[in-house]
Every structure is written in structure tokens, then in C-alpha cells.
Design a protein around this motif. Structure first.
Motif, PDB file in Angstrom:
ATOM      1  N   ARG A  24       0.843  -1.202   0.000  1.00  9.65           N
ATOM      2  CA  ARG A  24       0.000   0.000   0.000  1.00  9.65           C
ATOM      3  C   ARG A  24       0.874   1.247   0.000  1.00  9.65           C
ATOM      4  O   ARG A  24       1.821   1.362   0.781  1.00  9.65           O
ATOM      5  N   ASP A  25       0.544   2.147  -0.913  1.00  2.00           N
ATOM      6  CA  ASP A  25       1.250   3.420  -0.998  1.00  2.00           C
ATOM      7  C   ASP A  25       0.881   4.266   0.225  1.00  2.00           C
ATOM      8  O   ASP A  25      -0.281   4.621   0.421  1.00  2.00           O
ATOM      9  N   LYS A  26       1.888   4.599   1.031  1.00  4.55           N
ATOM     10  CA  LYS A  26       1.624   5.346   2.266  1.00  4.55           C
ATOM     11  C   LYS A  26       1.153   6.771   1.983  1.00  4.55           C
ATOM     12  O   LYS A  26       0.455   7.371   2.796  1.00  4.55           O
ATOM     13  N   LYS A  27       1.517   7.295   0.823  1.00  8.07           N
ATOM     14  CA  LYS A  27       1.162   8.678   0.499  1.00  8.07           C
ATOM     15  C   LYS A  27      -0.260   8.786  -0.043  1.00  8.07           C
ATOM     16  O   LYS A  27      -0.999   9.705   0.312  1.00  8.07           O
ATOM     17  N   THR A  28      -0.644   7.852  -0.915  1.00 10.16           N
ATOM     18  CA  THR A  28      -1.964   7.934  -1.547  1.00 10.16           C
ATOM     19  C   THR A  28      -2.977   6.961  -0.949  1.00 10.16           C
ATOM     20  O   THR A  28      -4.174   7.101  -1.191  1.00 10.16           O
ATOM     21  N   GLY A  29      -2.499   5.937  -0.231  1.00 10.87           N
ATOM     22  CA  GLY A  29      -3.398   4.941   0.345  1.00 10.87           C
ATOM     23  C   GLY A  29      -3.911   3.924  -0.654  1.00 10.87           C
ATOM     24  O   GLY A  29      -4.846   3.188  -0.361  1.00 10.87           O
ATOM     25  N   ARG A  30      -3.294   3.864  -1.839  1.00 11.27           N
ATOM     26  CA  ARG A  30      -3.737   2.931  -2.880  1.00 11.27           C
ATOM     27  C   ARG A  30      -2.791   1.740  -2.948  1.00 11.27           C
ATOM     28  O   ARG A  30      -1.580   1.865  -2.742  1.00 11.27           O
ATOM     29  N   ASP A  31      -3.359   0.569  -3.254  1.00 10.06           N
ATOM     30  CA  ASP A  31      -2.555  -0.642  -3.367  1.00 10.06           C
ATOM     31  C   ASP A  31      -1.868  -0.702  -4.724  1.00 10.06           C
ATOM     32  O   ASP A  31      -2.398  -0.225  -5.732  1.00 10.06           O
ATOM     33  N   TYR A  32      -0.684  -1.309  -4.747  1.00 13.24           N
ATOM     34  CA  TYR A  32       0.038  -1.521  -5.996  1.00 13.24           C
ATOM     35  C   TYR A  32       0.755  -2.861  -5.934  1.00 13.24           C
ATOM     36  O   TYR A  32       0.979  -3.419  -4.843  1.00 13.24           O
ATOM     37  N   LEU A  33       1.086  -3.388  -7.082  1.00 13.84           N
ATOM     38  CA  LEU A  33       1.684  -4.713  -7.184  1.00 13.84           C
ATOM     39  C   LEU A  33       3.206  -4.631  -7.251  1.00 13.84           C
ATOM     40  O   LEU A  33       3.765  -3.682  -7.810  1.00 13.84           O
ATOM     41  N   LEU A  34       3.851  -5.643  -6.704  1.00 13.58           N
ATOM     42  CA  LEU A  34       5.305  -5.691  -6.638  1.00 13.58           C
ATOM     43  C   LEU A  34       5.845  -6.693  -7.644  1.00 13.58           C
ATOM     44  O   LEU A  34       5.280  -7.768  -7.837  1.00 13.58           O
ATOM     45  N   CYS A  35       6.939  -6.318  -8.287  1.00 11.12           N
ATOM     46  CA  CYS A  35       7.595  -7.221  -9.217  1.00 11.12           C
ATOM     47  C   CYS A  35       9.047  -6.777  -9.356  1.00 11.12           C
ATOM     48  O   CYS A  35       9.470  -5.775  -8.769  1.00 11.12           O
TER      49      CYS A  35
END
Length: 273
Positions: free
Chosen positions: A52-63
Motif C-alpha cells: 500500500r502506498d503510504k502517500k496515496t493509500g492505494r494498493d500496488y503490485l510488486l515485481c
């Protein structure tokens, strides 16, 4: 054994093991042969994880494509977590395309997946740029779909408006079911397909030709995912269903045999007429 032979042997082994355990198996192999760590991490597709992006609160995927050491870059804020002093970022032009691509694939994800998580990452190349489109949808622990689409755009190959696109897509799919009638059943596998095309980059939106690149990449990914979904449904799972149906009967055998005998009786009576 040379490093190249060890690398080939590791890839051969990982292809024969469950895709659901690839992270665990990679850890075991790299613990035995640490020199292969970077090559294996960049060559082997793993089920996607998220943060989770701490700045925007949106989830993102890791690769591996948004990783720098032990940190990962968010497509939403363009910041690494944990923060890095000497991190590598895409150029301003490529970053603008990345933002546009993430907005476009958010719509795609909502339409086709009705949930899940999606992320797009782009980076610069000498002859153009490259990127990866990540999509993940899970239904508890029973099912999961991970798609990884890596594409390259060669802007110097082709005409004044035509560019060369190369797309490599991998889908990792698993289905599980546990009940009294079926018992424990788990199907998992991965599929990789590749396509190349010369496409015209039309001027689209405020980004102009770069907007055309986003549209072309989106069409390639959409077409590839459709083909791979159909292939999985009709060929792989259709074949698995036939095999499991021949090997195992969910209904009591007495009832199955009675139905088969009734069918034979009907066919015999029709033949007699």
C-alpha cells in the motif's frame, strides 16, 4: 557445474514444480546457489504480491521491474518504499505515459476483473521504452489469477509513424476446491505467449503520439489476455475435466452403471427395430 548449466538446471526444476510454491522454491535454490539470485529473480515469474502506498493509500503490485534493491516504487506517487537516496526513476516523458497507462488499465481492470489490483510500470530504453502491465485477482484461497505483460517499443524500427512492439505475456492461475463430495482438489499452472507487431502510433489526447503508444499497448494486452483465457478454458481445463471425469466418479458407481445399462438397452431396442 558452470553457472550457465546451474541456471538452466534451476529453470528446468522450477518449471516442473507448482507455480504456487515458486517463491519458496526460489528461496531454497538461491540459498544453495547465491550467485544465481539476480538472474533467477529477473527470469522467473512469481505470483504477484501487493503493498500500500503510504502517500496515496492505494494498493500496488510488486515485481522485479519496480524493484531497486529491497525497495519498490509505487506507480501512484512515484516514490520508493523504503525510501532510497540513489534510486532510478523513469524520464519525465516516460513517467507521463506511465500515469496515463495506469489510468487506462484501471478502467480495463474494473471492466474485465470487477475488482483485484492492477499496476503499470514503464522505463527508458536506448531505442524507445518498455513496460509491464500487472493484473491480479484473488477469490480467498480458492482461486487466483496473476497476469504479467512485458512489452518493448522500438521507436527506431519502422517508418516515421510506425513502431515495433514486442509483448511477452504470462498467466499464473490456480483453482482449489475442498468438499465432502470432491475431497481436496487443486489445479495450478502457468502459460507464456509472445507476439510482435508493427503498429502506427496515432496522436491521442494531450500526450499526442505517446498517447497512441498507450492505446497500442492496451490493445495488445487486451487481445492477448482474451486469447489466453479462451485457451485455458477450452483446452487446458477442458482436458483436465475429461481426465478427472474418467479417473474419478463423484456419483455412486451403482447409479452410474445403472444409467449406462439403461442407455445400452435403449440403443439395443432401437437397433432391433
Amino acid at each position: 557445474m558452470s553457472n550457465e548449466a546451474q541456471f538452466d538446471a534451476a529453470l528446468d526444476l522450477l518449471r516442473r514444480l507448482s507455480p504456487l510454491s515458486v517463491s519458496k522454491n526460489l528461496d531454497a535454490i538461491t540459498a544453495l546457489v547465491p550467485d544465481l539470485t539476480e538472474d533467477l529473480l529477473s527470469s522467473v515469474d512469481q505470483p504477484l504480491t501487493s503493498a500500500r502506498d503510504k502517500k496515496t493509500g492505494r494498493d500496488y503490485l510488486l515485481c522485479d521491474y519496480n524493484r531497486d534493491g529491497d525497495s519498490y516504487r509505487s506507480p501512484w506517487s512515484n516514490e520508493f518504499d523504503p525510501a532510497l537516496d540513489d534510486a532510478t526513476y523513469p524520464s519525465d516523458r516516460v513517467r507521463k505515459m506511465e500515469v496515463e497507462a495506469n489510468e487506462a488499465f484501471e478502467v480495463y481492470r474494473q471492466m474485465y476483473y470487477e475488482g483485484g489490483i492492477g499496476s503499470v510500470y514503464l522505463w527508458d530504453l536506448d531505442d524507445g521504452f518498455a513496460g509491464v502491465v500487472l493484473l491480479k485477482k484473488s477469490v480467498g484461497k480458492e482461486a487466483g489469477w496473476d497476469s504479467i505483460h512485458v512489452f518493448e517499443v522500438d521507436e527506431r524500427r519502422g517508418g516515421a509513424r510506425t513502431c515495433h512492439y514486442k509483448l511477452t505475456s504470462t498467466v499464473i492461475l490456480h483453482l482449489g476446491r475442498e468438499s465432502e463430495a470432491v475431497g481436496s482438489l487443486n489445479l495450478a499452472g502457468s502459460m507464456t505467449r509472445q507476439v510482435e507487431a508493427d503498429l502506427v502510433a496515432e496522436s491521442v489526447g494531450a500526450l499526442g503520439k505517446d498517447g497512441g503508444h498507450v492505446c497500442n499497448a492496451g490493445r495488445l494486452v487486451e487481445d492477448m489476455e482474451g486469447k489466453m483465457r479462451n485457451l485455458l478454458q477450452e483446452v487446458y481445463f477442458g482436458k483436465a475435466k475429461d481426465i478427472v471425469g474418467d479417473l474419478r466418479s463423484v456419483a455412486p458407481l451403482t447409479g452410474v452403471n445403472r444409467d449406462r445399462q439403461a442407455q445400452r438397452d435403449v440403443i439395443s431396442s432401437m437397433g432391433g427395430k
